[in-house]
Enzyme design. Structure first.
Site, short mmCIF file in Angstrom:
data_model
loop_
_atom_site.label_atom_id
_atom_site.label_comp_id
_atom_site.label_asym_id
_atom_site.label_seq_id
_atom_site.Cartn_x
_atom_site.Cartn_y
_atom_site.Cartn_z
N GLU A 319 0.92 -1.27 0.01
CA GLU A 319 0.43 -0.13 0.04
C GLU A 319 0.95 1.10 -0.03
O GLU A 319 0.71 2.40 0.61
CB GLU A 319 -0.86 0.34 1.40
N CYS A 415 -10.32 0.05 8.08
CA CYS A 415 -9.97 1.09 8.53
C CYS A 415 -10.74 2.33 7.75
O CYS A 415 -11.60 3.08 7.73
CB CYS A 415 -8.66 1.73 8.52
#
Length: 643
Positions: A319, A415
């Site tokens: 990421e 998240c």
């Protein structure tokens, strides 16, 4: 230190009423649908959704039930962000029926906290002897940061101190535990967040120790001897996540002190939370070195490592940021949380520098990726936000496994949904700010808000493309209005007569007179956009933008194999309709194009090149709403027919 703002120019966000048809839909959705839905998710009561166990972890840690810890090490933060979103709703008088539920959740959190202030259910359940021994992976300080942010928001919304007292006990423990003294830990978090949260707590309480500890974390990070290297060695290389076996310090922005960093590196969300804290520190202390670093890091992203939708983090592995101009369209990561973090950093940079241009990128992220991250019904989410989707290629157990062609009801790493919720619920802080000399309007979103002296300020935006804006107030008021990058020679009128509007650092400075609106015409038209020549993925391709909205093609409108459509960038798109069934009834753009085909209908995979084309009419829709009308292909950057 910050200069106190003139109370005449303060904005009362508690009175905010967002009237914009697009954003009011999502803000109301957070209060009426998202808050209840996510509460059910956190309690594992939604059939077919990924298991959370978040609330159950707190029950186990509190001794109310028995069981084993389940979920990611940062699972506590899902509840904290949910509470923060609820707090912003309560502040505006929404979701009142859930205040009692929020109080119950706070009691559960308080029950899990240890007597010395420690709070992290992963270690409380699995063995408290492990606390502070794996800062790189276990997210203790990250979760503490989200708890602090939620606690401050809940206190400001309700006046209740219970969660704030929990957060202060934990923050005080952190201040005692970490620092330069011999008996303190000379470390810092693997995932940044505590730094900006401690500065927020300092601003709320005035207690200097929180600012000092935040500064310690920032100043110490990446220094030699490197804490993470030593920690990994102490653990004998054993850890939680397999991808950390061959750990790269740049992933956690720990390869050098942050004040010396000039290129955006590593995990995109971690980096942007770090940069946000650096900007806060520079604003609070006047530290010029951190200010210089923040400006350089912003340029690194905005000029070389950001997508046209305001998203960042191009690598599907870890990421993270990669090289300059490495911006693939179909396999990028572009986590929704990273766009939220871009908004956080950008708004801070605008305050730090006084320059409106940072809010151009805040706008880009908000109007495109952040809105794309949540479905029109509020019950489904995107974690990853590519610019091109071919559903059959989004296969599990491949390098495309991270790309989903449809929004999901939840994630095992969850998240993003709660981050989107707290951001939309707190939208007013991105629309309005105040300076020493005026109320600042950063985002052109129709709304009403109370201002100092008992006045009411109103923004009315005519048309989804934000072309015409009317600003009025019930009493005389100086305002600064950001002129967005897509504005084309803005003009200002009052009662039909031209108004002089000096522009400084991207803000038009206006004086509103009581009940006499000023109208701004931005002269917005659809624009074909091209990427920098070094962006290999976008050679000989263009994207369409109309106002703040990036547009895309969807299979539902244009058929399959969208990559076979080629466009003429000299042809001006025009409005051909509206998405009447979706939020905001945003405009559809139409234009003529051609579909290129191989000049035969044989099944041979390869053969001598010979092509034909047929004329087609193309429908483009705002990227933020793609995937709400059924699954299918999606494309942002389109191939050019001619140069």
């Amino acid at each position: 230190m910050n200069v106190a703002k003139d109370s005449r120019y303060t904005v009362d966000l508690q009175s905010l009423n967002v009237t914009d048809p697009l954003f009011s839909h999502y803000i109301d959705l957070v209060a009426t649908v998202v808050i209840p839905y996510q509460w059910e998710i956190l309690n594992d009561r939604i059939e077919g959704a990924a298991h959370s166990h978040c609330l159950e972890n707190f029950r186990i840690a509190s001794g109310l039930t028995q069981g084993a810890y389940y979920g990611q090490v940062f699972q506590d933060s899902d509840l904290y962000k949910w509470l923060e979103a609820l707090a912003y709703c309560l502040k505006r008088g929404q979701a009142a029926s859930f205040e009692e539920v929020g109080d119950e959740a706070i009691a559960l959190i308080e029950g899990a906290q240890l007597s010395d202030g420690y709070l992290h259910t992963y270690h409380i359940i699995n063995g408290i002897e492990g606390r502070w021994t794996n800062l790189l992976e276990t997210h203790e300080l990250y979760c503490a940061g989200h708890l602090i942010e939620a606690a401050v928001a809940y206190r400001e919304a309700t006046g209740k101190d219970r969660l704030l007292n929990v957060a202060i006990r934990l923050a005080d423990l952190i201040c005692r535990t970490f620092g330069p003294a011999d008996r303190q830990i000379h470390g810092y978090p693997g995932h940044e967040e505590i730094e900006l949260a401690l500065i927020k707590l300092y601003r709320h309480t005035g207690e200097a120790r929180y600012l000092e500890t935040a500064r310690y974390f920032l100043d110490t990070r990446g220094s030699e001897p490197n804490y993470f290297k030593a920690e990994i060695e102490r653990r004998g290389g054993k850890g939680i996540y397999a991808e950390f076996t061959d750990f790269d310090l740049t992933y956690a922005q720990a390869h050098m002190p942050p004040v010396d960093q000039r290129d955006a590196e590593g995990h995109a969300v971690r980096a942007l939370y770090l940069y946000s804290a650096m900007a806060d520190l520079a604003e609070e202390t006047g530290d010029e070195a951190y200010r210089i670093a923040c400006k350089a890091l912003w340029r690194s992203m905005e000029e070389r490592r950001m997508y046209i939708t305001g998203s960042v983090g191009s690598s599907g592995f870890l990421e993270r940021f990669t090289a300059d101009y490495d911006l693939p369209n179909e396999r990028n990561y572009s986590e929704s949380c990273a766009s939220v973090a871009m908004m956080m950093f950008g708004s801070r940079m605008a305050r730090l520098t006084g320059e409106a241009r940072y809010h151009d990128t805040v706008e880009r992220a908000l109007f495109n990726t952040v809105l794309a991250g949540i479905s029109n019904d509020g019950l489904h989410y995107f974690y990853v936000n590519p610019l091109e989707v071919w559903p059959p290629a989004c296969m599990s157990h491949t390098t495309m496994a991270h790309v989903k062609a449809e929004r999901q009801p939840w994630f095992s790493v969850a998240c993003c949904p709660t981050n989107i919720a707290r951001t939309l619920a707190n939208l007013g802080s991105y629309i309005y700010d105040s300076s020493e000399q005026a109320v600042v309007i950063n985002q052109l979103i129709s709304s009403k808000v109370g201002v100092g002296g008992g006045g009411l300020l109103e923004i009315t935006v005519d048309g989804p493309a934000r072309s015409r804006v009317t600003i009025a107030c019930t009493h005389d008021l100086p305002v600064m209005v950001r002129l967005p990058s897509y504005a084309n020679t803005p003009s200002f009128t009052k009662a039909g007569r031209p108004v002089d509007a000096p522009v400084h650092e991207g803000y038009a400075h206006l004086i509103l007179h009581a009940n006499t609106p000023i109208e701004i015409d931005m002269h917005v038209t659809p624009q074909w956009m091209a990427a920098h020549p070094q962006v290999r993925a976008d050679h000989h391709r263009v994207a369409l933008q109309y106002g703040p909205f990036v547009y895309c093609l969807e299979e539902v409108d244009n058929g399959s194999n969208l990559g076979s459509i080629v466009v003429d960038h000299t042809v001006q798109p025009r409005v051909t309709g509206h998405l009447d069934t979706l939020a905001g009834k945003l405009e559809v753009l139409g234009y003529p194009a051609h579909r290129v085909m191989r000049d035969d209908d044989e099944d041979a995979l390869y053969r001598r090149a010979s092509f034909s084309s047929e004329a087609v009419s193309v429908r483009a829709v705002p990227y933020c709403l793609w995937g709400n009308r059924g699954a299918g292909e999606m494309l942002v950057f389109q191939h050019l027919r001619t140069i």
